[in-house]
Scaffold this active site. Structure first.
Site, PDB file in Angstrom:
ATOM      1  CD  GLU A  33      -2.991  -1.173   0.175  1.00  7.53           C
ATOM      2  OE1 GLU A  33      -2.875  -0.112  -0.608  1.00  7.53           O
ATOM      3  OE2 GLU A  33      -3.541  -1.921   0.205  1.00  7.53           O
TER       4      GLU A  33
ATOM      5  CB  CYS B  67      -1.387   7.291   0.852  1.00  7.16           C
ATOM      6  SG  CYS B  67      -1.698   5.890   2.110  1.00  7.16           S
TER       7      CYS B  67
END
Ligand code: SIN
Length: 483
Positions: free
Chosen positions: A257, A291
């Site tokens: 990720e 993010c």
């Protein structure tokens, strides 16, 4: 302050290996600081490769029995873990705010978010089904079963020190894997506190192990040890690439990720007030340190000025301060280096023609950066290409859907994307054309345990959460049955 934590047993200043709280073998320690006050708040063991190797051995030993626990029993302890996390929500939130900086209400939200993964994957443990498939030859059958991949290394970041770890540990344990975790050195206390609660929930010794310290040395063990089957990492694309390369020598399974560069597109027919509200939470949550934060705000020229006016008014109303203080909306950034990076991007954009509408400075020498709005940004700026990871809304204009799509997809990243429109046809076509793993339509918050979180391109691989998330922790075995 950590003194306001009711259950002081949650504040751990040791690492967790094979069910024991221990110091590093060398006895080395380092300090954890509060990003709001810059005070040292805890002294933690600084582990080396040897400490990490001991954690791997413990996880490997525990795997033999944990993988055989009935799924229902694994589900029950995960549920208990979730309940304990929720029962200690306030204490865990205080610990999180003190070490990470986010406002207390956001920290409480993160604790509930983390617990939701323990609850969800506890339920999913009971749904790890196989298949019986007809074979080309009538005297055979193809049987497929799913088994735990083995010992999983979990490396997690400082921006969600509770939820990112829970999002990895929960599916791993549900699948029957054991884990060695390396949370961020900047925010280890949240991770240690949930390991304590896992022990109280009855998760056996060695199933969860947690080390912190010498990052390269620990990283080397976690990526190269033969007894580790899989690495799951949340963090920057740069570090993700290094870890992937290191995992190659033992051909580990990986889930990554990584970074994002989310476009947030506001079409001419959007509900402008809803878009401003959606952007505020998407952009300024966690001081812009997620993010999936909106990184490039693309606004149709016909509504640009009214959108900017409303956004600036809403941004100026945000209160910057210590996350423990009431009414604070935006906390400090994690480090001086983070402040310097964000300010560098802002000053460079201003030098290249951006216009400052509000903010644009750090407060004194602190780690607080003012919520900022910039207009007149363009695609050649570094702020267009890089993840800002700070409370800065950079606004770009567009004139038609084709231009918006080209700008939105002009990135090496492919994690989250957002757009606001009331047009049904555009909703489908634009969602399908966006090169991103996640699309928010008229929504600024897309994360929850029931949805698949994950990116494409250089934002990584694999999915976390949802019914798909457990697959990353399972191997499919084919058994050929001769009848
Ligand atoms: C992240 O920023 O890494 C995760 C954010 C989320 O889960 O919403």
């Amino acid at each position: 302050m950590l003194t306001s934590v009711q259950d002081q047993g949650l504040i751990k200043q040791q690492v967790f290996i094979d069910g024991q709280w221990c110091d590093s073998i060398s006895g080395d320690k380092y300090d954890v600081t509060n990003p709001a006050t810059l005070d040292a708040i805890a002294s933690l063991p600084y582990c080396s490769a040897s400490d990490c190797a001991a954690a791997v051995e413990a996880a490997d030993k525990a795997l033999a029995s944990w993988r055989l626990w009935p799924a229902k029993k694994r589900a029950q302890v995960l549920r208990k873990w979730a309940d304990l996390i929720l029962a200690h929500q306030q204490d865990l939130a205080v610990i999180l705010t003190v070490e990470q900086g986010k406002p207390l209400a956001e920290a409480q939200g993160e604790i509930a978010y983390g617990a939701s993964y323990a609850e969800w994957f506890g339920e999913q443990a009971k749904r790890i089904d196989g298949d019986l498939i007809p074979a080309p030859d009538g005297n055979k059958r193809i049987m497929c079963i799913k088994q735990p991949v083995g010992v999983v290394a979990c490396i997690t970041p400082w921006n969600f020190p509770n939820a990112m770890l829970a999002r990895k540990i929960a599916p791993a344990l549900a699948a029957g894997c054991t884990v060695v975790c390396k949370p961020s050195e900047e925010t280890p206390l949240s991770a240690l506190a949930i390991a304590e609660l896992a022990q109280r929930a009855g998760i056996p010794d060695g199933v969860i192990n947690l080390v912190i310290g010498d990052v390269p040395a620990i990283g080397e063990v976690l990526t190269q040890h033969e007894k580790i089957a899989k690495l799951t990492f949340t963090g920057s694309t740069k570090v993700g690439k290094q870890l992937l390369a290191q995992c190659a020598s033992t051909v580990k399974r990986t889930s990554m990720e990584l970074g994002g560069n989310a476009p947030f597109v506001v079409f001419a027919d959007a509900d402008i007030d809803a878009a401003v509200q959606g952007l505020l939470v998407c952009k300024f949550r966690n001081a812009g340190q997620t993010c999936v934060c909106a990184n490039r705000i693309l606004v149709h020229s016909s509504i640009h000025d009214v959108f900017v006016e409303k956004l600036v008014a809403a941004t100026q109303a945000l209160r910057l301060g210590n996350g423990l203080d009431q009414g604070v909306d935006v906390g400090p950034l994690i480090s001086q280096a983070a402040v310097a990076k964000v300010d560098g991007l802002v000053q460079e954009a201003l030098a290249q023609g951006a216009e400052l509408k509000c903010g644009g400075r750090r407060q004194g020498d602190s780690q607080f950066y003012q919520p900022t709005v910039l207009t007149q940004c363009h695609e050649q700026m570094r702020i267009f290409k890089q993840e800002i990871f700070g409370p800065v809304a950079a606004i770009y204009r567009f004139d038609d859907d084709e231009q918006a799509l080209a700008m939105a997809n002009n990135s090496e990243y492919g994690l989250a994307s957002y757009f606001y429109t009331r047009d049904l046809s555009r909703t489908f076509k634009f969602s399908e054309a966006l090169q991103y793993g996640i699309v928010g339509v008229n929504e600024g918050i897309i994360s929850n345990e029931m949805a698949p979180f994950g990116g494409i391109k250089q934002s990584g691989s694999g999915k976390e959460g949802s019914k798909y998330g457990i697959e990353d922790y399972l191997s499919l075995k084919y058994i050929c049955l001769g009848l």
